[in-house]
Motif scaffolding. Sequence first.
Motif, PDB file in Angstrom:
ATOM      1  N   ALA A   1       0.255  40.010 -18.896  1.00  0.00           N
ATOM      2  CA  ALA A   1       1.175  40.362 -19.740  1.00  0.00           C
ATOM      3  C   ALA A   1       3.317  40.734 -19.649  1.00  0.00           C
ATOM      4  O   ALA A   1       3.600  40.095 -20.405  1.00  0.00           O
ATOM      5  CB  ALA A   1       1.213  42.033 -19.715  1.00  0.00           C
ATOM      6  N   GLU A   2       3.793  39.488 -18.687  1.00  0.00           N
ATOM      7  CA  GLU A   2       4.469  39.053 -18.191  1.00  0.00           C
ATOM      8  C   GLU A   2       4.865  38.033 -18.958  1.00  0.00           C
ATOM      9  O   GLU A   2       6.359  37.917 -18.518  1.00  0.00           O
ATOM     10  CB  GLU A   2       5.270  39.027 -16.519  1.00  0.00           C
ATOM     11  N   ASP A   3       4.357  37.373 -19.213  1.00  0.00           N
ATOM     12  CA  ASP A   3       4.206  35.581 -19.821  1.00  0.00           C
ATOM     13  C   ASP A   3       4.661  36.204 -20.537  1.00  0.00           C
ATOM     14  O   ASP A   3       5.176  37.064 -21.811  1.00  0.00           O
ATOM     15  CB  ASP A   3       3.014  35.236 -19.906  1.00  0.00           C
ATOM     16  N   LEU A   4       6.660  35.025 -21.707  1.00  0.00           N
ATOM     17  CA  LEU A   4       6.871  35.195 -22.787  1.00  0.00           C
ATOM     18  C   LEU A   4       5.920  34.276 -23.745  1.00  0.00           C
ATOM     19  O   LEU A   4       5.393  33.089 -23.065  1.00  0.00           O
ATOM     20  CB  LEU A   4       8.517  34.572 -22.563  1.00  0.00           C
ATOM     21  N   LEU A   5       6.430  34.064 -24.928  1.00  0.00           N
ATOM     22  CA  LEU A   5       5.543  33.572 -26.184  1.00  0.00           C
ATOM     23  C   LEU A   5       6.910  32.515 -27.062  1.00  0.00           C
ATOM     24  O   LEU A   5       7.493  33.481 -27.389  1.00  0.00           O
ATOM     25  CB  LEU A   5       4.334  34.490 -26.782  1.00  0.00           C
ATOM     26  N   VAL A   6       6.226  31.910 -27.259  1.00  0.00           N
ATOM     27  CA  VAL A   6       7.054  30.687 -27.869  1.00  0.00           C
ATOM     28  C   VAL A   6       7.221  31.506 -29.865  1.00  0.00           C
ATOM     29  O   VAL A   6       5.741  30.849 -29.786  1.00  0.00           O
ATOM     30  CB  VAL A   6       7.613  29.444 -27.906  1.00  0.00           C
ATOM     31  N   VAL A   7       7.931  32.260 -30.493  1.00  0.00           N
ATOM     32  CA  VAL A   7       7.355  32.240 -31.931  1.00  0.00           C
ATOM     33  C   VAL A   7       8.438  31.743 -32.778  1.00  0.00           C
ATOM     34  O   VAL A   7       7.028  31.613 -33.977  1.00  0.00           O
ATOM     35  CB  VAL A   7       7.335  34.039 -32.373  1.00  0.00           C
ATOM     36  N   ASP A   8       8.977  30.703 -32.342  1.00  0.00           N
ATOM     37  CA  ASP A   8       9.525  29.950 -33.659  1.00  0.00           C
ATOM     38  C   ASP A   8       9.956  28.944 -32.798  1.00  0.00           C
ATOM     39  O   ASP A   8      10.557  29.164 -31.313  1.00  0.00           O
ATOM     40  CB  ASP A   8      10.772  30.773 -34.621  1.00  0.00           C
ATOM     41  N   ILE A   9      10.717  28.043 -33.426  1.00  0.00           N
ATOM     42  CA  ILE A   9      11.544  26.469 -33.170  1.00  0.00           C
ATOM     43  C   ILE A   9      12.966  26.576 -33.999  1.00  0.00           C
ATOM     44  O   ILE A   9      12.011  25.939 -35.630  1.00  0.00           O
ATOM     45  CB  ILE A   9      10.941  25.590 -32.851  1.00  0.00           C
ATOM     46  N   LYS A  10      13.760  26.095 -34.036  1.00  0.00           N
ATOM     47  CA  LYS A  10      14.205  26.022 -34.779  1.00  0.00           C
ATOM     48  C   LYS A  10      15.861  24.402 -34.633  1.00  0.00           C
ATOM     49  O   LYS A  10      15.818  24.138 -33.198  1.00  0.00           O
ATOM     50  CB  LYS A  10      15.773  27.142 -35.189  1.00  0.00           C
TER      51      LYS A  10
END
Length: 407
Positions: A31-40
């Motif tokens: 639950a504490e992990d962050l996800l990459v949702v986009d790359i610019k």
Amino acid sequence: MAQEQKDLYLYTSQQSAWLYVALAKEEELGAEDLLVVDIKVGELAPNPSSGHSWETVTEVDVLFSTDAVDPRPQWALMRLLLQIYSHLEVPVPRLSVLYGRAKPKVQPALRIRQDGTFKIVQISDTHMVTGVRVCKDAIDAYRENLPESKADPLTVDFIGKTLDVKKPDLVVVAPIIECLIPFAAVFGNHDSEGIHVLSRMAQMSILQNLPFSLSPAPSQLPLLTLYFLDLYGQISSKIYNPDYDYIKQSQIDCARKKEDNNNPFYLSLAFLHIPLPEFSNCDLSIRKGYKREPPEGPYFNSHFYDALAREGILALGCGHDHVNDFSFHPVPWLCYAGGSGFGGYCLYGRERIHRRMRVWELDMSTESLKTWKQVEYAADRVDELVLVERGMVVEPPAEPVKGCVVV
């Protein structure tokens, strides 16, 4: 998961640049992990209030050159280039991003047209490179017929990729996928060259997951069986130079005729890149086309041609020798496709050799098989040859050997 390491300068500079991406399994995320949702890619930060609907980034890839394409489903090629400063001759890197989970590939279906015909286009020796390409699509000649030929397969002979093997693969198949044409691929001698090249297994993994790919896919019968074989590449030899690897017994064992399906008219064709030793047989008769250079194949003969004859396979198509495009008789027919790309040699002696590709057409209504060449700047069929008619092998009269043969 295997890691693919690729220098963003493609190993052409004294300096190196690397992009590191860490992948995690979904079931291991907390639950504490962050996800990459986009790359610019760019110098300005993205606007957080753009209203963009986010989707998780599940994979990142690097393709090279400003004209790179990515026909893989759910992959998006970044418009802007990575900000590394290199020499002009070094292909620039671009990011391609996979959003969400990859969906299962739908296996394309091959069907005979309503008029009873089924067409195969054999494209050999494309010799695509990592940099910007200048050639036209090899399938332009048939683009006007695509609405009625979407079920026809296109056999593609990938040869001559340099530095980054992935970009030429995708550039070749992108227009094929765009036109909804199923395709298959065989490798050639250049596909394993270079110390940084992807393995053939890794290359095939890319190809077989593309839309409309039949590489590899088992034959479904019942009208036509197509065999695609890998003759590996060049090998060191004290007897013959250059020398090439040969067809193995395991491959011969796989090329067995399928069980009888109660169809009175049944055809089998085979495709590989490097010609068999039999292409150098002076006793065989040329029926159509040109022999401009000595066939260059393996010195050791594992008698795969004899196995094809025993199994009743009617014809074998190959490439490799760019300026040869002749057909040999007897059965199995041995037919060169001829070179299709700008990247390989297309000048032999003082003669300019135009790009070309071989077309095969099965007609169930007449129980026939014919082949011809589509040649650059030629509107009509070139060297059309009927191989089978009314279910019987045709033996056309022999023709004088055309073109120069260097011994």
